[in-house]
Design an enzyme around this catalytic site. Structure first.
Site, PDB file in Angstrom:
ATOM      1  N   SER A  92       0.590  -1.338   0.035  1.00 40.74           N
ATOM      2  CA  SER A  92      -0.166  -0.159   0.087  1.00 40.74           C
ATOM      3  C   SER A  92       1.025   1.196   0.251  1.00 40.74           C
ATOM      4  CB  SER A  92      -0.540  -0.208   1.066  1.00 40.74           C
ATOM      5  OG  SER A  92       0.079   0.001   2.348  1.00 40.74           O
ATOM      6  N   LEU A 106      -3.305   1.646   6.744  1.00 39.19           N
ATOM      7  CA  LEU A 106      -3.707   2.944   6.358  1.00 39.19           C
ATOM      8  C   LEU A 106      -3.461   2.570   5.223  1.00 39.19           C
ATOM      9  CD1 LEU A 106      -3.683   5.898   8.625  1.00 39.19           C
ATOM     10  CD2 LEU A 106      -5.740   4.434   8.077  1.00 39.19           C
ATOM     11  N   HIS A 117       3.952  -5.267   2.647  1.00 45.01           N
ATOM     12  CA  HIS A 117       3.227  -5.623   4.351  1.00 45.01           C
ATOM     13  C   HIS A 117       3.104  -6.961   3.949  1.00 45.01           C
ATOM     14  CE1 HIS A 117      -0.215  -2.439   5.119  1.00 45.01           C
ATOM     15  NE2 HIS A 117       0.086  -2.260   3.667  1.00 45.01           N
ATOM     16  N   LEU A 119       4.708 -10.723   1.455  1.00 42.70           N
ATOM     17  CA  LEU A 119       5.179 -11.764   0.769  1.00 42.70           C
ATOM     18  C   LEU A 119       5.238 -13.013   1.511  1.00 42.70           C
ATOM     19  CD1 LEU A 119       7.452 -12.630  -1.808  1.00 42.70           C
ATOM     20  CD2 LEU A 119       9.321 -11.557  -0.821  1.00 42.70           C
ATOM     21  N   TYR A 163      16.232 -10.501   1.934  1.00 39.07           N
ATOM     22  CA  TYR A 163      15.254  -8.793   1.850  1.00 39.07           C
ATOM     23  C   TYR A 163      16.737  -8.044   0.780  1.00 39.07           C
ATOM     24  CZ  TYR A 163      10.914  -9.744   2.833  1.00 39.07           C
ATOM     25  OH  TYR A 163       9.868 -10.588   2.801  1.00 39.07           O
TER      26      TYR A 163
END
Length: 202
Positions: A92, A106, A117, A119, A163
């Site tokens: 988002s 939000l 948010h 994976l 990551y």
């Protein structure tokens, strides 16, 4: 976690064999596309199995999955094998430098930061490099969205090396905690970053 004209995400990974031409009603072997609220249950089932067994907490509950797939489906990406969801990302937009508690629920339509948010990969398809491939495709797609400047996420310590391999950099401890769980915040500079093609052996 679309403007699908920017990147042909729905193109199958493998070209069909000559003998498959002319067939009807067959599903592509591999397909990438944005998710919709209709995918929410499949998404949540994969997420619940992936996270509950490890940390006891899901990044997104089912109503939150539906929430983001309704508000910003263009910031999601699903990997389908023969029509079956095998991995996904949900994102988002966020409008601050660092994530706060509000970022968990939000979507800020005028933000320039994509908050990733979650994976997750279906248990049957893990240890095959699918998470890295999906993230690579997602980041390439974000580079085609002119309003996106960066991508951020928070993860537990043991996921930092994963990551980092995708190009994310550690920003420091996150101010967000969930029960006893603490997180590291990481950032990928979508703009101004010369992102190298993924090594085929990655």
């Amino acid at each position: 976690m679309s403007v699908m004209s920017a990147v042909p995400l729905t193109r199958p990974l493998h070209m069909p064999s000559p003998g498959s031409r002319g067939r009807r009603h067959t599903l592509p072997a591999s397909e990438f596309r944005s998710l919709s609220p209709e995918d929410a249950i499949s998404v949540f089932e994969i997420e619940r199995e992936a996270f509950i067994s490890v940390s006891g907490e899901c990044p997104l509950h089912l109503d939150e999955v539906r929430h983001f797939l309704t508000l910003c489906p263009e910031l999601s990406l699903g990997w389908f094998e023969g029509g079956r969801l095998v991995a996904f990302i949900i994102g988002s937009l966020w409008d601050q430098e660092r994530l706060t508690e509000d970022a968990l629920t939000l979507h800020k339509p005028h933000g320039m930061t994509v908050h990733i948010h979650v994976l997750a990969v279906h248990r049957t398809f893990r240890q095959q490099g699918k998470g890295s491939i999906l993230m690579w495709r997602y980041l390439q797609y974000l580079r085609c969205l002119p309003y996106v400047r960066r991508a951020v996420l928070m993860c537990e310590d043991f996921l930092v090396p994963f990551y980092r391999k995708s190009g994310f950099k550690v920003q420091g401890p996150s101010e967000i905690s969930v029960g006893p769980l603490t997180f590291i915040e990481m950032m990928f500079p979508v703009r101004g970053h010369s992102y190298m093609r993924r090594n085929s052996g990655y």
